[in-house]
Motif scaffolding. Structure first.
Motif, PDB file in Angstrom:
ATOM      1  N   ILE A  41      63.889  65.380 161.400  1.00  8.11           N
ATOM      2  CA  ILE A  41      64.185  66.812 161.309  1.00  8.11           C
ATOM      3  C   ILE A  41      63.945  67.591 162.593  1.00  8.11           C
ATOM      4  N   GLY A  42      63.385  66.938 163.611  1.00  5.36           N
ATOM      5  CA  GLY A  42      63.202  67.682 164.858  1.00  5.36           C
ATOM      6  C   GLY A  42      62.004  67.170 165.613  1.00  5.36           C
ATOM      7  N   SER A  43      61.705  67.828 166.707  1.00  9.91           N
ATOM      8  CA  SER A  43      60.669  67.364 167.611  1.00  9.91           C
ATOM      9  C   SER A  43      59.653  68.473 167.850  1.00  9.91           C
ATOM     10  N   GLN A  44      58.463  68.059 168.250  1.00 15.26           N
ATOM     11  CA  GLN A  44      57.364  69.001 168.524  1.00 15.26           C
ATOM     12  C   GLN A  44      57.077  69.878 167.300  1.00 15.26           C
ATOM     13  N   LEU A  45      56.983  69.240 166.123  1.00 14.60           N
ATOM     14  CA  LEU A  45      56.594  69.964 164.908  1.00 14.60           C
ATOM     15  C   LEU A  45      55.080  70.156 164.912  1.00 14.60           C
ATOM     16  N   THR A  46      54.663  71.367 164.619  1.00 11.61           N
ATOM     17  CA  THR A  46      53.238  71.646 164.681  1.00 11.61           C
ATOM     18  C   THR A  46      52.681  71.987 163.297  1.00 11.61           C
ATOM     19  N   ASP A  47      53.492  71.728 162.276  1.00 14.31           N
ATOM     20  CA  ASP A  47      53.099  72.047 160.905  1.00 14.31           C
ATOM     21  C   ASP A  47      53.708  70.961 160.013  1.00 14.31           C
ATOM     22  N   LEU A  48      52.977  70.538 158.996  1.00 14.72           N
ATOM     23  CA  LEU A  48      53.478  69.452 158.139  1.00 14.72           C
ATOM     24  C   LEU A  48      54.431  69.930 157.040  1.00 14.72           C
ATOM     25  N   THR A  49      54.489  71.237 156.814  1.00 16.95           N
ATOM     26  CA  THR A  49      55.295  71.729 155.689  1.00 16.95           C
ATOM     27  C   THR A  49      56.763  71.287 155.750  1.00 16.95           C
ATOM     28  N   PRO A  50      57.425  71.407 156.901  1.00 16.26           N
ATOM     29  CA  PRO A  50      58.833  70.950 156.935  1.00 16.26           C
ATOM     30  C   PRO A  50      58.965  69.467 156.579  1.00 16.26           C
ATOM     31  N   TYR A  51      58.006  68.648 157.000  1.00 15.41           N
ATOM     32  CA  TYR A  51      58.039  67.233 156.627  1.00 15.41           C
ATOM     33  C   TYR A  51      57.928  67.093 155.109  1.00 15.41           C
ATOM     34  N   GLU A  52      57.011  67.843 154.548  1.00 14.97           N
ATOM     35  CA  GLU A  52      56.784  67.743 153.099  1.00 14.97           C
ATOM     36  C   GLU A  52      58.068  68.074 152.337  1.00 14.97           C
ATOM     37  N   LEU A  53      58.726  69.166 152.758  1.00 11.27           N
ATOM     38  CA  LEU A  53      59.978  69.563 152.095  1.00 11.27           C
ATOM     39  C   LEU A  53      61.039  68.479 152.251  1.00 11.27           C
ATOM     40  N   ALA A  54      61.144  67.944 153.464  1.00 11.85           N
ATOM     41  CA  ALA A  54      62.175  66.930 153.717  1.00 11.85           C
ATOM     42  C   ALA A  54      61.876  65.653 152.936  1.00 11.85           C
ATOM     43  N   TYR A  55      60.619  65.227 152.937  1.00 13.50           N
ATOM     44  CA  TYR A  55      60.288  63.947 152.297  1.00 13.50           C
ATOM     45  C   TYR A  55      60.379  64.040 150.780  1.00 13.50           C
ATOM     46  N   GLN A  56      60.112  65.233 150.221  1.00 11.29           N
ATOM     47  CA  GLN A  56      60.327  65.400 148.774  1.00 11.29           C
ATOM     48  C   GLN A  56      61.799  65.203 148.442  1.00 11.29           C
ATOM     49  N   LYS A  57      62.657  65.744 149.311  1.00 10.28           N
ATOM     50  CA  LYS A  57      64.103  65.572 149.077  1.00 10.28           C
ATOM     51  C   LYS A  57      64.491  64.103 149.207  1.00 10.28           C
ATOM     52  N   VAL A  58      63.874  63.397 150.155  1.00  5.97           N
ATOM     53  CA  VAL A  58      64.171  61.967 150.324  1.00  5.97           C
ATOM     54  C   VAL A  58      63.716  61.189 149.081  1.00  5.97           C
ATOM     55  N   ALA A  59      62.563  61.567 148.524  1.00  7.63           N
ATOM     56  CA  ALA A  59      62.057  60.880 147.327  1.00  7.63           C
ATOM     57  C   ALA A  59      63.027  61.067 146.159  1.00  7.63           C
ATOM     58  N   GLU A  60      63.490  62.298 145.981  1.00  7.50           N
ATOM     59  CA  GLU A  60      64.449  62.560 144.890  1.00  7.50           C
ATOM     60  C   GLU A  60      65.734  61.775 145.104  1.00  7.50           C
ATOM     61  N   LEU A  61      66.189  61.783 146.350  1.00  9.51           N
ATOM     62  CA  LEU A  61      67.446  61.077 146.651  1.00  9.51           C
ATOM     63  C   LEU A  61      67.292  59.571 146.416  1.00  9.51           C
ATOM     64  N   THR A  62      66.128  59.032 146.754  1.00  9.69           N
ATOM     65  CA  THR A  62      65.890  57.600 146.525  1.00  9.69           C
ATOM     66  C   THR A  62      66.086  57.263 145.040  1.00  9.69           C
ATOM     67  N   GLU A  63      65.489  58.077 144.181  1.00 17.05           N
ATOM     68  CA  GLU A  63      65.596  57.819 142.731  1.00 17.05           C
ATOM     69  C   GLU A  63      67.051  57.950 142.268  1.00 17.05           C
ATOM     70  N   GLU A  64      67.724  58.970 142.771  1.00 16.89           N
ATOM     71  CA  GLU A  64      69.128  59.173 142.359  1.00 16.89           C
ATOM     72  C   GLU A  64      69.997  58.005 142.793  1.00 16.89           C
ATOM     73  N   LEU A  65      69.801  57.573 144.064  1.00 15.53           N
ATOM     74  CA  LEU A  65      70.640  56.476 144.571  1.00 15.53           C
ATOM     75  C   LEU A  65      70.346  55.183 143.837  1.00 15.53           C
ATOM     76  N   ARG A  66      69.079  54.963 143.517  1.00 17.69           N
ATOM     77  CA  ARG A  66      68.733  53.757 142.749  1.00 17.69           C
ATOM     78  C   ARG A  66      69.414  53.796 141.385  1.00 17.69           C
ATOM     79  N   ALA A  67      69.428  54.984 140.792  1.00 19.63           N
ATOM     80  CA  ALA A  67      70.074  55.121 139.479  1.00 19.63           C
ATOM     81  C   ALA A  67      71.564  54.816 139.570  1.00 19.63           C
ATOM     82  N   GLN A  68      72.143  55.048 140.748  1.00 15.65           N
ATOM     83  CA  GLN A  68      73.563  54.740 140.957  1.00 15.65           C
ATOM     84  C   GLN A  68      73.788  53.271 141.316  1.00 15.65           C
TER      85      GLN A  68
END
Ligand SMILES: *Cc1c(COP(=O)(O)O)cnc(C)c1O
Length: 421
Positions: A200-227
């Motif tokens: 999602i980018g470089s020189q991140l100084t806060d974990l919140t954007p990672y948390e938001l992105a990784y939650q979306k990745v977790a949901e997508l993983t489950e959806e893709l597995r279901a497919q």
């Protein structure tokens, strides 16, 4: 923490006085600390302990083969973004099975090169790329392992030039279209769809954007597995920031980041890859330069040094701050002075710092730019016909030139004057 410390009034790179290196190789130059590179690699490696993982150093941050070999020998894989980086990693002894290939514009030739030479996976960034990759794989009678880079549309809250995870950026496919694009990939004979990639980018100084992105990745993983997709690998990118201004920055630690990865993605049982670049190399390198003149301006003093924007472009390009320190500690009681610290290049943008408070400096004094190990030497150019500056690697009390300064002749003789002139 790094291994550039003052001992007896003199800045050292591990156990070597920086002034001794300057005397041996001339200024300006880059110097890297092996212990710091390894320390940062191990911090990430330990942060992911307990999960099946590979730390793939994003070698675009600092790509000298001596650095790659140092990290490769310690167990790192590599994240490459061009055919040149792929070949450089191979030349440094990294096995293809430990190299991941990222980037929005991989050419057919680059894909061919990596697929025939061996690759851990391609991080695919678009449908047209996917089609070319499939075609090349079929031509070669191979199956290309891939992840697809999704753009999660989160704001990394970093400098605009290094944010990559918003829908306006050129990177990845919109996460909203992921199901459709994975279905296309799944139907291609030349591809093995292994997982999901996000950066999602470089020189991140806060974990919140990672948390938001990784939650979306977790949901997508489950959806893709279901497919029906066998999602078994997650490449989580790089981007964790470093403290450029030590006095007032404290970005999250790799251990905090690792805990976040476990919390958001650990339950999925996937193999985890991460691609840190800056955090591994940034504070493992200094750029060292000599003061040429101290010039009196009308309302300020200029410290004119022999390093310039072509050697370290981050301040000009990203308005970046670097701590700049004297290599020899001043005599006690010296009154601090304020300087604009500039290079010799004919642009006002060739300014490293304005109104910087420092100990009084004189012509011939050495200064060191901290946090210059990442996106320093790799982004340098020969602008103003200034030869690329050397790189030096320190290990304990030893140092070695790992890229020498080219001669003026080498630089000039690359040009060819056509016959008709
Ligand atoms: C640049 C880049 C990285 C490394 O980013 P850092 O901020 O140096 O950690 C990792 N992955 C990809 C795809 C990149 O483009």
């Amino acid at each position: 923490m790094d291994h550039f410390l003052n001992k007896d009034g003199a800045l050292h790179a591990e156990d070597v006085p920086v002034a001794e290196i300057a005397a041996a190789v001339g200024t300006p130059f880059y110097v890297y600390s092996t212990a710091t590179l390894l320390r940062h690699f191990h911090l990430f490696d330990e942060a992911l302990a307990g999960m099946d993982h590979l730390v793939c150093y994003a070698m675009k941050a600092a790509s000298n083969q001596a650095i790659l070999k140092t990290l490769g020998d310690a167990g790192a894989g590599m994240d490459v973004v061009s055919g040149g980086e792929y070949l450089r990693a191979k030349a440094a002894g990294i096995l293809g099975e430990r190299i991941v290939f990222s980037g929005v514009g991989k050419t057919r030739d680059e894909i061919h090169l990596a697929l025939s030479g061996g690759i851990r996976q391609f991080n695919v960034e678009s449908e047209p790329e996917m089609e070319v990759l499939n075609a090349v794989a079929l031509e070669l009678g191979k199956v290309a392992p891939i992840t697809i880079r999704v753009n999660p549309d989160v704001d990394a809250k970093t400098h605009a030039k290094i944010a990559t995870g918003k829908s306006e950026n050129k990177f990845g496919i919109p996460i909203s279209r992921a199901i459709e694009v994975y279905a296309m990939a799944g139907a291609m004979q030349g591809l093995d769809v292994m997982g999901i990639d996000v950066h999602i980018g470089s020189q991140l100084t806060d974990l919140t954007p990672y948390e938001l992105a990784y939650q979306k990745v977790a949901e997508l993983t489950e959806e893709l597995r279901a497919q029906g997709h066998n999602i078994r690998r997650l490449d989580l990118g790089g981007g964790l920031g470093i403290p450029y201004e030590r006095s007032n920055e404290a970005p999250p630690l790799p251990s905090d980041y690792g805990a976040l990865v476990k919390r958001t993605l650990g339950h999925l049982g996937c193999e985890i890859e991460i691609e840190p670049g800056r955090l591994i190399a940034g504070n493992a390198g200094l750029m060292v330069s000599e003061v040429i003149y101290v010039k009196e301006g009308e309302d300020r003093e200029f410290l004119i040094i022999d390093g310039a924007m072509n050697d370290l472009i981050r301040p000009a390009m990203y308005d970046a701050h670097h701590d700049i320190i004297p290599v020899v500690e001043p005599a006690p009681g010296a009154e601090p002075a304020k300087y604009d610290i500039v290079g010799p290049v004919c642009e006002s943008g060739d300014t490293f710092a304005k109104h910087r408070t420092m100990t009084p400096m004189h012509a011939g004094d050495l200064v060191a730019f901290r946090s210059a190990g990442a996106y320093g030497a790799v982004m340098s150019s020969e602008y103003n016909s200034r030869p690329l500056i050397p790189e030096v690697l320190v290990k304990g009390d030893q140092f070695a030139v790992i890229r020498r300064r080219p001669t003026f002749d080498e630089m000039i003789n690359r040009d060819t004057i056509p016959e008709w002139l």
